[in-house]
Design a protein around this motif. Structure first.
Motif, PDB file in Angstrom:
ATOM      1  N   HIS A 155       0.826  -1.206   0.000  1.00 18.63           N
ATOM      2  CA  HIS A 155       0.000   0.000   0.000  1.00 18.63           C
ATOM      3  C   HIS A 155       0.864   1.261   0.000  1.00 18.63           C
ATOM      4  CE1 HIS A 155      -2.509  -3.214   1.780  1.00 18.63           C
ATOM      5  NE2 HIS A 155      -3.448  -2.650   1.032  1.00 18.63           N
ATOM      6  N   SER A 171      -3.324   6.106  -5.358  1.00 16.18           N
ATOM      7  CA  SER A 171      -3.208   5.036  -4.363  1.00 16.18           C
ATOM      8  C   SER A 171      -2.929   3.710  -5.070  1.00 16.18           C
ATOM      9  CB  SER A 171      -4.500   4.923  -3.555  1.00 16.18           C
ATOM     10  OG  SER A 171      -4.439   3.825  -2.650  1.00 16.18           O
ATOM     11  N   GLY A 173      -2.494  -0.623  -4.181  1.00 10.85           N
ATOM     12  CA  GLY A 173      -2.641  -1.715  -3.231  1.00 10.85           C
ATOM     13  C   GLY A 173      -1.884  -2.954  -3.647  1.00 10.85           C
ATOM     14  N   ARG A 230      -4.913   6.801   5.124  1.00 12.63           N
ATOM     15  CA  ARG A 230      -4.275   6.425   3.862  1.00 12.63           C
ATOM     16  C   ARG A 230      -4.679   7.326   2.700  1.00 12.63           C
ATOM     17  NH1 ARG A 230      -4.153  -0.255   3.656  1.00 12.63           N
ATOM     18  NH2 ARG A 230      -2.627  -0.514   5.361  1.00 12.63           N
TER      19      ARG A 230
END
Length: 363
Positions: A155, A171, A173, A230
């Motif tokens: 992450h 972002s 993952g 996050r």
């Protein structure tokens, strides 16, 4: 069994802390006499990278033996023998790109960021030490990515200058192979002229599994933005560092945990002074206090020394500064030019900058 494991970890921690304290005492001791530095004391030792025309603003310290450096002309280097030799592992066809950040998980896995408008902003990922790379390419001509940072091996976030009046966050993952734009509803509006500085790969940093911070400048007020989820929501705090000009602001951040952080910056123009070039926080960035004795000039990179609650290094084109009181006061300990600095848990601290300069802190 559990008790023995805890005792082992405690002993290793004591040994590490003792070694760090001894190194700091030697570093602050200064010259050995007759104007000559004591080479037994900790000092930067330059490593020959063979790339005198490259400026390295991206740096990742994996350990004393392994480090990655990323810079101009699409250059990515890796060493696994403490800087004795360097392997050029640059992505194919990247010669026109400007790499400004690299995040490495070990000797084989790393992610590098190229900056620029539109498709010049790219993220590359390798799982085999740079033999092969996967590429993510920004396709929005309004975006300009400056920094990236990871919470763990999977992450992470990447930061763009404002798009439609707000900083844009990507972002991932899956360790940087694919990226998605996060909604900007939780991002406060940007000030006029506000941006991040792609000077050292430290305008976006993380600590722990969810906390991230962004450093800004170029506007009426320098700011630090904090997210505890996050990157979905952010809170902005004004900073006591120089502002009010496109060349001024916060250039780099470092957090040793989710509460204690350091900020450095100033005015990057060499003919301009940079008073109040450092600040510190002990509450996760809700409040910042200026250093009582800041570095004497602009600084672009900062890193906590491993296993220390009070010691850190700041670097810039005119030198390296040391704090041993968690950012209250700073003292110049080296006059060499570096743009960025990073430290690994095994006490492997590295710095990098112009003219192919990469150095390791020797003790």
């Amino acid at each position: 069994m559990g008790s023995r494991r805890r005792t082992g970890r405690t002993r290793r921690g004591v040994i590490a802390a003792t070694a760090c304290a001894a190194a700091l005492a030697a570093l602050t001791a200064g010259p050995a006499g007759a104007g000559e530095p004591d080479r037994r004391a900790p000092h930067w030792e330059l490593k020959d990278t063979g790339t005198p025309d490259v400026r390295f603003r991206g740096l990742a310290a994996v350990g004393r033996n392994t480090a990655w450096a990323a810079g101009t002309a699409g250059t990515v280097l890796r060493t696994t023998d403490g800087g004795a030799t360097w392997r050029n592992v640059s992505p194919p066809g990247a010669g026109e790109l400007q790499f400004r950040d690299v995040e490495a998980f070990d000797a084989r896995r790393a992610v590098v960021l190229a900056i620029g408008e539109g498709e010049a902003s790219r993220v590359y990922r390798t799982d085999d030490g740079g033999t092969t790379w996967t590429e993510f390419r920004n396709t929005d001509p309004r975006a300009f990515y400056d920094c990236l940072a990871f919470f763990d091996h999977r992450h992470g976030l990447a930061l763009s200058d404002p798009v439609d009046g707000r900083f844009r966050i990507l972002s991932t993952g899956d360790g940087g192979r694919t990226w998605t734009v996060l909604p900007d509803r939780g991002m406060p509006p940007a000030q006029e002229g506000e941006a991040a500085f792609a000077a050292s790969g430290q305008c976006l940093v993380t600590s722990g599994p969810r906390d991230a911070w962004v450093a800004t400048g170029g506007a009426a007020h320098a700011r630090v933005l904090h997210s505890a989820d996050r990157g979905h929501t952010w809170r902005a705090t004004g900073m006591p560092l120089p502002a009010g000009d496109p060349a001024r602001g916060v250039f780099a951040l470092a957090f040793r945990d989710r509460a204690h952080g350091l900020a450095v910056g100033g005015d990057f123009r060499p003919d301009r002074p940079s008073p109040r070039a450092a600040a510190r926080t002990s509450d996760g960035g809700r409040g910042w206090r200026p250093a009582a004795t800041p570095p004497p000039a602009y600084r672009s990179g900062v890193a906590w020394l491993p296993h220390s609650r009070t010691a850190a290094l700041a670097v810039g084109p005119t030198g390296t500064d040391l704090t041993t009181d968690a950012g209250r006061t700073w003292r110049t300990v080296d006059a060499g030019s570096y743009d960025t600095v990073d430290c690994a848990p095994d006490h492997g601290c590295w710095a990098a900058g112009e003219k192919g300069r990469v150095a390791r802190l020797e003790q």
